[in-house]
Design a protein around this motif. Structure first.
Motif, mmCIF file in Angstrom:
data_model
loop_
_atom_site.group_PDB
_atom_site.id
_atom_site.type_symbol
_atom_site.label_atom_id
_atom_site.label_comp_id
_atom_site.label_asym_id
_atom_site.label_seq_id
_atom_site.Cartn_x
_atom_site.Cartn_y
_atom_site.Cartn_z
ATOM 1 N N ASN A 118 54.746 42.393 40.107
ATOM 2 C CA ASN A 118 53.892 43.221 40.962
ATOM 3 C C ASN A 118 53.057 42.368 41.914
ATOM 4 N N GLY A 119 52.436 41.330 41.380
ATOM 5 C CA GLY A 119 51.585 40.472 42.199
ATOM 6 C C GLY A 119 52.361 39.741 43.280
ATOM 7 N N MET A 120 53.532 39.222 42.920
ATOM 8 C CA MET A 120 54.339 38.492 43.908
ATOM 9 C C MET A 120 54.884 39.429 44.973
ATOM 10 N N ASN A 121 55.182 40.671 44.588
ATOM 11 C CA ASN A 121 55.609 41.660 45.592
ATOM 12 C C ASN A 121 54.486 41.946 46.581
ATOM 13 N N LEU A 122 53.261 42.072 46.082
ATOM 14 C CA LEU A 122 52.121 42.318 46.961
ATOM 15 C C LEU A 122 51.877 41.143 47.905
ATOM 16 N N ILE A 127 43.330 37.380 37.584
ATOM 17 C CA ILE A 127 42.345 36.731 38.463
ATOM 18 C C ILE A 127 43.031 36.134 39.687
ATOM 19 N N PHE A 128 44.150 35.443 39.475
ATOM 20 C CA PHE A 128 44.871 34.782 40.565
ATOM 21 C C PHE A 128 45.334 35.790 41.614
ATOM 22 N N ILE A 131 45.045 34.879 27.455
ATOM 23 C CA ILE A 131 44.455 34.014 28.471
ATOM 24 C C ILE A 131 45.339 33.980 29.716
ATOM 25 N N ALA A 132 46.651 33.877 29.493
ATOM 26 C CA ALA A 132 47.604 33.854 30.607
ATOM 27 C C ALA A 132 47.522 35.140 31.421
ATOM 28 N N GLY A 191 41.842 41.581 46.334
ATOM 29 C CA GLY A 191 41.412 42.675 45.467
ATOM 30 C C GLY A 191 42.400 43.814 45.362
ATOM 31 N N LEU A 192 43.466 43.801 46.174
ATOM 32 C CA LEU A 192 44.456 44.891 46.148
ATOM 33 C C LEU A 192 45.139 44.994 44.795
ATOM 34 N N PHE A 193 45.429 43.841 44.187
ATOM 35 C CA PHE A 193 46.106 43.833 42.883
ATOM 36 C C PHE A 193 45.280 44.555 41.828
ATOM 37 N N LEU A 194 43.949 44.442 41.904
ATOM 38 C CA LEU A 194 43.056 45.028 40.904
ATOM 39 C C LEU A 194 42.583 46.428 41.275
#
Length: 398
Positions: A363-367, A37-38, A30-31, A45-48
């Motif tokens: 990865n997400g925080m870098n983006l 999603i976050f 779930i996390a 949408g770049l992360f996905l």
């Protein structure tokens, strides 16, 4: 109350019971979904995107490999703090050997064997001499950090030009049609993965029914297969939209398969869990605890060597900073993946999810351009929450 209402109530009760009894395992999935999603929303949408998810897999590779080995170490109630710099040092040695002209397929087994030697040395100190694992591996951290500085002090950074070696953590499996926009082989592998997953689930259910074990109802079982099928299709479709499956995923998948088989299908796996549950009882029942400890540390350092290869391949170079904090990511991934702080409990399959959680956050925080200082704070907070949640849920069951 009519039959439909009774069926709905029983189904709802079953779902609630499953969630409650498996809350620790479900929580990490779930996390991970919430993280995706976050960051998917916050990065537009770049992360996905196909390219970023491929990069995420390559970035996660070395951490996932380390975390698999660390899971076994933690299950038997030990710890290895040296793995980061063992990976950094042996990665640098591989770069040196490649620069000297050795064939890449000779360099890789040499580095893995050196990793085993390191593990045997540390396992000897822990199992035979009786030096606590914390002290042994802390000393190893200093030693291999010094050795890494020593072998890189002449040039600072050792560049790797061997294309085959660099492709280990940067390349992708080839396709039938290299000029196509969709990676056909990846789609085929995805379909095969769905078939194998479905077959495995039905076979496992059949065996459990054969021996009168409790299983989930058919609606829950079918829903689970449908959900897993959807996840597999989505992942492989996204990867097929870029360059296909990275070689890193193949390497990590092979390591995961081997260690999952060892832990769940062999006597060695049962001994590992037995030692983690109660080492004294395992010893009295005839288990050679020293040999298992040797195996755990030799295995850990061999995987650290593989992680060093993947990291050096990823950067196409060896640097004096390689290995910094690797052990922390591996330990955090294991605990987030459900390894008990009291030992005896843990799954390498869940550990991979823990590694994905850690690296997805990075990865997400870098983006998003989040400062590195805040990244450490966030990862630390997630780590302590995961361990606290583990302690509370397991104590609640008692």
């Amino acid at each position: 109350m009519n039959e439909n209402n009774r069926a709905k109530m029983s189904l709802g009760t079953e779902i609630a019971t499953m969630l409650k009894s498996n809350v620790r395992d479900y929580a990490m999935y779930i996390a991970l979904v919430l993280i995706f999603i976050f960051f998917g929303i916050r990065t537009g949408g770049l992360f996905l995107s196909s390219r970023n998810l491929s990069d995420l897999i390559n970035q996660t590779g070395y951490v996932a490999v380390l975390a698999i080995g660390m899971t076994i170490i933690l299950i038997i109630k030990h710890i290895d703090l040296s793995v980061g710099y063992v990976a950094g040092f042996l990665g640098a040695v591989s770069a040196i050997l490649l620069k000297a002209g050795l064939n890449v397929w000779l360099v890789i087994p040499i580095i893995l064997c050196l990793g085993i030697v390191v593990g045997i040395y540390q396992g000897f100190l822990v199992a035979k001499v009786g030096v606590p694992a914390f002290v042994t591996t802390l000393a190893g951290m200093f030693i291999f950090r010094g050795l890494l500085s020593l072998v890189t002090q002449g040039t600072g950074t050792i560049i790797v030009s061997n294309r085959t070696f660099r492709n280990l953590s940067n390349g992708f499996i080839p396709d039938f049609n290299s000029g196509g926009s969709i990676h056909i082989l990846t789609i085929i592998i995805g379909v095969i993965a769905v078939i194998l997953m479905t077959y495995s689930q039905f076979k496992s259910r059949k065996n459990m029914l054969k021996y009168n074990f409790q299983v989930s109802s058919k609606p829950i079982f079918i829903s689970k297969i449908a959900f897993l099928t959807l996840i597999i299709i989505v992942i492989f479709s996204i990867l097929a939209g870029y360059k296909g499956i990275p070689w890193t995923a193949i390497i990590v998948g092979a390591v995961l398969f081997i260690y999952n088989f060892i832990l769940n299908k062999t006597k060695l796996g049962r001994y590992i869990y037995g030692i983690g549950g109660n080492a004294e009882a395992a010893e009295l029942s005839g288990v050679n605890v020293r040999k298992i400890t040797f195996f755990a540390f030799a295995s850990m350092s061999m995987l650290a060597a593989l992680a060093g290869i993947l990291y050096t391949s990823r950067l196409s170079s060896a640097t004096p900073q390689a290995g910094l904090g690797f052990e922390l990511d591996a330990i955090a991934s294991s605990y987030i993946g459900g390894v008990s702080v009291n030992g005896g409990i843990g799954k390498v399959t869940n550990t991979i999810i823990g590694a994905l959680v850690i690296m997805s956050l990075t990865n997400g925080m870098n983006l998003m351009g989040v400062d590195i200082s805040f990244q450490y704070i966030v990862k630390g907070a997630i780590f302590i929450l995961a361990v606290a949640f583990d302690v509370r849920t397991r104590s609640g069951r008692k």
